[in-house]
Design a protein around this motif. Structure first.
Motif, PDB file in Angstrom:
ATOM      1  N   GLY A 118      -7.881  -6.091 -16.613  1.00  0.00           N
ATOM      2  CA  GLY A 118      -7.442  -6.714 -15.357  1.00  0.00           C
ATOM      3  C   GLY A 118      -8.674  -7.084 -14.554  1.00  0.00           C
ATOM      4  O   GLY A 118      -9.213  -6.278 -13.823  1.00  0.00           O
ATOM      5  N   ASP A 119      -9.129  -8.335 -14.711  1.00  0.00           N
ATOM      6  CA  ASP A 119     -10.469  -8.656 -14.202  1.00  0.00           C
ATOM      7  C   ASP A 119     -10.560 -10.039 -13.600  1.00  0.00           C
ATOM      8  O   ASP A 119     -11.618 -10.649 -13.588  1.00  0.00           O
ATOM      9  N   CYS A 120      -9.459 -10.522 -13.060  1.00  0.00           N
ATOM     10  CA  CYS A 120      -9.409 -11.911 -12.623  1.00  0.00           C
ATOM     11  C   CYS A 120      -8.226 -12.057 -11.668  1.00  0.00           C
ATOM     12  O   CYS A 120      -7.211 -11.387 -11.862  1.00  0.00           O
ATOM     13  N   PRO A 121      -8.323 -12.913 -10.634  1.00  0.00           N
ATOM     14  CA  PRO A 121      -7.147 -13.102  -9.789  1.00  0.00           C
ATOM     15  C   PRO A 121      -5.950 -13.520 -10.641  1.00  0.00           C
ATOM     16  O   PRO A 121      -6.067 -14.418 -11.481  1.00  0.00           O
ATOM     17  N   GLY A 122      -4.835 -12.842 -10.489  1.00  0.00           N
ATOM     18  CA  GLY A 122      -3.653 -13.146 -11.286  1.00  0.00           C
ATOM     19  C   GLY A 122      -3.624 -12.471 -12.634  1.00  0.00           C
ATOM     20  O   GLY A 122      -2.702 -12.700 -13.421  1.00  0.00           O
ATOM     21  N   LYS A 123      -4.621 -11.631 -12.945  1.00  0.00           N
ATOM     22  CA  LYS A 123      -4.692 -10.963 -14.266  1.00  0.00           C
ATOM     23  C   LYS A 123      -4.827  -9.460 -14.047  1.00  0.00           C
ATOM     24  O   LYS A 123      -5.909  -8.966 -13.754  1.00  0.00           O
ATOM     25  N   THR A 135     -14.126  -6.308  -6.847  1.00  0.00           N
ATOM     26  CA  THR A 135     -12.923  -5.743  -7.463  1.00  0.00           C
ATOM     27  C   THR A 135     -11.680  -6.021  -6.620  1.00  0.00           C
ATOM     28  O   THR A 135     -10.584  -6.199  -7.152  1.00  0.00           O
ATOM     29  N   ARG A 136     -11.846  -6.094  -5.310  1.00  0.00           N
ATOM     30  CA  ARG A 136     -10.668  -6.385  -4.476  1.00  0.00           C
ATOM     31  C   ARG A 136     -10.121  -7.783  -4.772  1.00  0.00           C
ATOM     32  O   ARG A 136      -8.939  -8.045  -4.596  1.00  0.00           O
ATOM     33  N   ILE A 137     -10.986  -8.681  -5.236  1.00  0.00           N
ATOM     34  CA  ILE A 137     -10.548 -10.041  -5.607  1.00  0.00           C
ATOM     35  C   ILE A 137      -9.973 -10.049  -7.024  1.00  0.00           C
ATOM     36  O   ILE A 137      -8.979 -10.700  -7.304  1.00  0.00           O
ATOM     37  N   GLU A 138     -10.617  -9.325  -7.937  1.00  0.00           N
ATOM     38  CA  GLU A 138     -10.366  -9.516  -9.363  1.00  0.00           C
ATOM     39  C   GLU A 138      -9.676  -8.363 -10.070  1.00  0.00           C
ATOM     40  O   GLU A 138      -9.104  -8.538 -11.144  1.00  0.00           O
ATOM     41  N   GLY A 139      -9.771  -7.170  -9.522  1.00  0.00           N
ATOM     42  CA  GLY A 139      -9.320  -5.994 -10.262  1.00  0.00           C
ATOM     43  C   GLY A 139      -7.827  -5.754 -10.121  1.00  0.00           C
ATOM     44  O   GLY A 139      -7.100  -6.529  -9.488  1.00  0.00           O
ATOM     45  N   ASP A 140      -7.351  -4.660 -10.720  1.00  0.00           N
ATOM     46  CA  ASP A 140      -5.941  -4.294 -10.563  1.00  0.00           C
ATOM     47  C   ASP A 140      -5.614  -4.036  -9.097  1.00  0.00           C
ATOM     48  O   ASP A 140      -4.475  -4.250  -8.678  1.00  0.00           O
ATOM     49  N   ILE A 141      -6.618  -3.629  -8.308  1.00  0.00           N
ATOM     50  CA  ILE A 141      -6.352  -3.376  -6.881  1.00  0.00           C
ATOM     51  C   ILE A 141      -6.109  -4.653  -6.084  1.00  0.00           C
ATOM     52  O   ILE A 141      -5.858  -4.594  -4.888  1.00  0.00           O
ATOM     53  N   GLN A 142      -6.198  -5.831  -6.731  1.00  0.00           N
ATOM     54  CA  GLN A 142      -5.806  -7.065  -6.027  1.00  0.00           C
ATOM     55  C   GLN A 142      -4.354  -6.983  -5.575  1.00  0.00           C
ATOM     56  O   GLN A 142      -3.938  -7.718  -4.669  1.00  0.00           O
ATOM     57  N   GLN A 143      -3.571  -6.079  -6.194  1.00  0.00           N
ATOM     58  CA  GLN A 143      -2.167  -5.885  -5.810  1.00  0.00           C
ATOM     59  C   GLN A 143      -2.018  -5.067  -4.537  1.00  0.00           C
ATOM     60  O   GLN A 143      -0.922  -4.987  -3.971  1.00  0.00           O
ATOM     61  N   MET A 144      -3.093  -4.390  -4.122  1.00  0.00           N
ATOM     62  CA  MET A 144      -3.004  -3.414  -3.037  1.00  0.00           C
ATOM     63  C   MET A 144      -3.535  -4.026  -1.733  1.00  0.00           C
ATOM     64  O   MET A 144      -4.240  -5.025  -1.753  1.00  0.00           O
ATOM     65  N   PRO A 145      -3.213  -3.383  -0.589  1.00  0.00           N
ATOM     66  CA  PRO A 145      -3.752  -3.880   0.686  1.00  0.00           C
ATOM     67  C   PRO A 145      -5.287  -3.839   0.687  1.00  0.00           C
ATOM     68  O   PRO A 145      -5.902  -3.089  -0.077  1.00  0.00           O
ATOM     69  N   ALA A 146      -5.890  -4.658   1.558  1.00  0.00           N
ATOM     70  CA  ALA A 146      -7.353  -4.804   1.583  1.00  0.00           C
ATOM     71  C   ALA A 146      -8.063  -3.494   1.940  1.00  0.00           C
ATOM     72  O   ALA A 146      -9.257  -3.337   1.661  1.00  0.00           O
ATOM     73  N   ASP A 147      -7.325  -2.549   2.547  1.00  0.00           N
ATOM     74  CA  ASP A 147      -7.975  -1.288   2.909  1.00  0.00           C
ATOM     75  C   ASP A 147      -7.597  -0.153   1.957  1.00  0.00           C
ATOM     76  O   ASP A 147      -7.829   1.027   2.265  1.00  0.00           O
ATOM     77  N   PHE A 148      -7.022  -0.494   0.796  1.00  0.00           N
ATOM     78  CA  PHE A 148      -6.681   0.544  -0.186  1.00  0.00           C
ATOM     79  C   PHE A 148      -7.965   1.313  -0.537  1.00  0.00           C
ATOM     80  O   PHE A 148      -8.975   0.703  -0.890  1.00  0.00           O
ATOM     81  N   PRO A 149      -7.939   2.648  -0.429  1.00  0.00           N
ATOM     82  CA  PRO A 149      -9.200   3.390  -0.593  1.00  0.00           C
ATOM     83  C   PRO A 149      -9.698   3.400  -2.035  1.00  0.00           C
ATOM     84  O   PRO A 149      -8.934   3.683  -2.962  1.00  0.00           O
TER      85      PRO A 149
END
Lengths: 359, 359
Positions: free
Chosen positions: B228-233, B255-269
């Motif tokens: 999971g390394d890309c927006p939408g992936k 990672t906030r743009i590309e990682g699995d955490i792209q699904q989470m809020p911007a302040d996800f720890p």
């Protein structure tokens, strides 16, 4: 599947085989065609890594078919180490697969494309019938600016000034076989600028310089600012930008960071050049207004140059193949590249180990 | 002044001459040393050009001495055109002058460095004494992940699952000469994950996938999310990220743009891995907590790999010179490259024009 490599001598061969004027004309036509389809491109400001000695930049851009990027540095003291101030290379790749098609030197190419971009702007922004140009800063870019303006725009007198008198002498020596172009070395920037139709600045110093000041300006002048292209590196006094009727840029988000307009507020009005080329915005509107092209160099100019070089290399049979990407019998079996490779002896004395399977 | 070029076969030679385990150990040591001096680096999220078929990225990074960048694509359907999904090459340059020192293939190198980065994280985040790993997605990365975890962390059982049964078979075939590593093909992700100490996902599909769901998680698992390394992936259900005691990343802004955490809020720890390696933040704190390494691949891993490859190439006498940058007698006289070039006949029939001076 291999990538074609073009070295500096290949670019020189392309220019010689085509002829300098036809080559520049073709580059200008390619660049204008690309600027006219500006909205088709995926654009971003270049990435820049700054250090005490200079800057290293990456300049990517893509349309639906081709992706290009250029690697370029700017190190004003490189000449002390026998290196060019600016060195560059670039890659053209296929958007559909990511395959790199062309890897080309761009040191020489950047000088050619920068001069052509200057002419592309000046043809719209300088007074019709312009004949004289002041050229301030006669480093690596000097001859290219002089010849592009002479061959593509009919400039037949150029007034030179450089802090380094040897730079003037070098330019005059290099262009002495071009007698239709009158070159005059001047004792100061002010002397060079006086009465010129076009003023080109291409200095290398990474400082907030004021090469051109408002009192040097005369009605109808076009200022082609080439050397102010980096945060902290400017050439024009802010009064020059304030006096101009309009300031033109390549790509505003990048120029606001790097261009002479970095001195101005974020909402300082500018016109992107592509809008002039598409007829969507006016260029020069009268004989007496002062125009400024705050040029920093944009990725699209490199895209155009790489596209043309690729065509020329194919036409002329130039370029060497380089296996940048592995050829796989099974594209999902990358590991095969590691285990299939025989244990060839290396040049230095090493004790070969058993193959991967036995590790 | 020329640039050293390393092709895929040179990387394979380096690995063979060094031995796979010693090479991976040396890469791990180099990467850890670089991550421990994280604050010394000039970092930025990579630039990405997205298209319908994939993505092309540039990944620059620099310290005070060396600058590196990698060009890398990701095109999930490339195998239909006999091309690898991921192809890459990179450059190491001198910060003081901008001179490119090394141009290396990085298709094979990316697979090696990604596996080593996974181990670098897992050594801090997986349960001590971990022996079994589930490996979901057995494409080009598969063997590298399997071998790095086996050779560097003592994983001796790997449970494989891939939608494509041939991918499992290829991996088992490639690793059959490594009998100490037990490989078991599974019929589903859930079956592969059940009872595993470590779960590695390395799928290629560019979709918001949920390969790992919360009900598959067991106490103490470490999830190594590589694909999971890309927006939408993405690969991990958001519940997996919510269930984790801590989520670790390479470089949070990317990672906030590309990682699995792209699904989470911007302040996800999240915790950046370098802080764990420097002892400034905890890794795993107990036997039962679930840890996640949301790996997207960061430029520093490539910097480390290029630095090591350069050393190895020097030691082994590998690499060919490429004249990417012109050698100038007078570094301010770039124009000399154009006029000095003799008019050599090109391969294709062209009418040579007179030299530049006469143009």
């Amino acid at each position: 599947m291999s990538t074609t490599v073009l070295r500096t001598q290949d670019i020189a061969r392309i220019v010689h085989a085509t002829g300098l004027r036809p080559f520049l004309e073709r580059l200008l036509a390619t660049m204008e065609a690309d600027f006219r389809r500006w909205p088709e491109f995926d654009k971003s400001p270049r990435s820049a890594a700054h250090s005490a000695s200079g800057v290293i930049e990456l300049m990517p851009i893509a349309d639906a078919t081709l992706y290009a990027f250029k690697y370029v540095n700017g190190h004003p003291l490189n000449h002390l180490r026998q290196l060019p101030t600016v060195m560059a290379f670039g890659v053209l790749a296929e958007v559909a697969t990511g395959l790199p098609l062309l890897l080309s030197e761009m040191t020489l190419t950047t000088a050619l494309r920068t001069a052509v971009a200057s002419v592309m702007a000046a043809r719209r922004l300088a007074r019709p019938g312009s004949r004289t140009m002041a050229l301030i800063g006669n480093g690596a870019q000097g001859e290219f600016q002089a010849l592009a303006f002479h061959l593509l725009m009919g400039i037949d007198e150029i007034r030179l000034y450089d802090l380094d008198a040897e730079a003037n002498a070098k330019l005059i020596r290099n262009l002495r076989a071009c007698p239709a172009l009158k070159l005059r070395a001047c004792a100061s920037t002010a002397e060079a600028v006086r009465g010129a139709d076009i003023v080109t600045t291409a200095t290398a110093d990474k400082t907030l310089a004021t090469i051109i000041t408002p009192e040097m300006l005369e009605p109808g002048m076009h200022v082609n600012g080439v050397g102010g292209d980096c945060p902290g590196k400017t050439e024009l006094h802010r009064g020059v930008l304030e006096r101009a009727a309009r300031v033109f840029v390549e790509y505003a988000p990048q120029t606001r960071i790097e261009g002479d307009i970095q001195q101005m507020p974020a909402d300082f009005p500018v016109t992107e050049l592509w809008r002039v080329l598409r007829g969507e915005a006016p260029g020069r509107s009268d004989e007496r207004e002062i125009t400024v092209f705050d040029s920093v160099g944009f990725a699209l100019e490199d895209f155009s140059a790489l596209r043309l070089l690729r065509d020329c290399a194919l036409e002329l049979g130039l370029g060497e193949p380089l296996a940048l990407v592995p050829e796989l019998d099974d594209p999902k079996n990358l590991f095969g590249q590691l285990s299939a490779e025989p244990l060839r002896p290396a040049k230095a004395p090493v004790t070969p180990r058993p193959s991967v399977q036995a590790a």
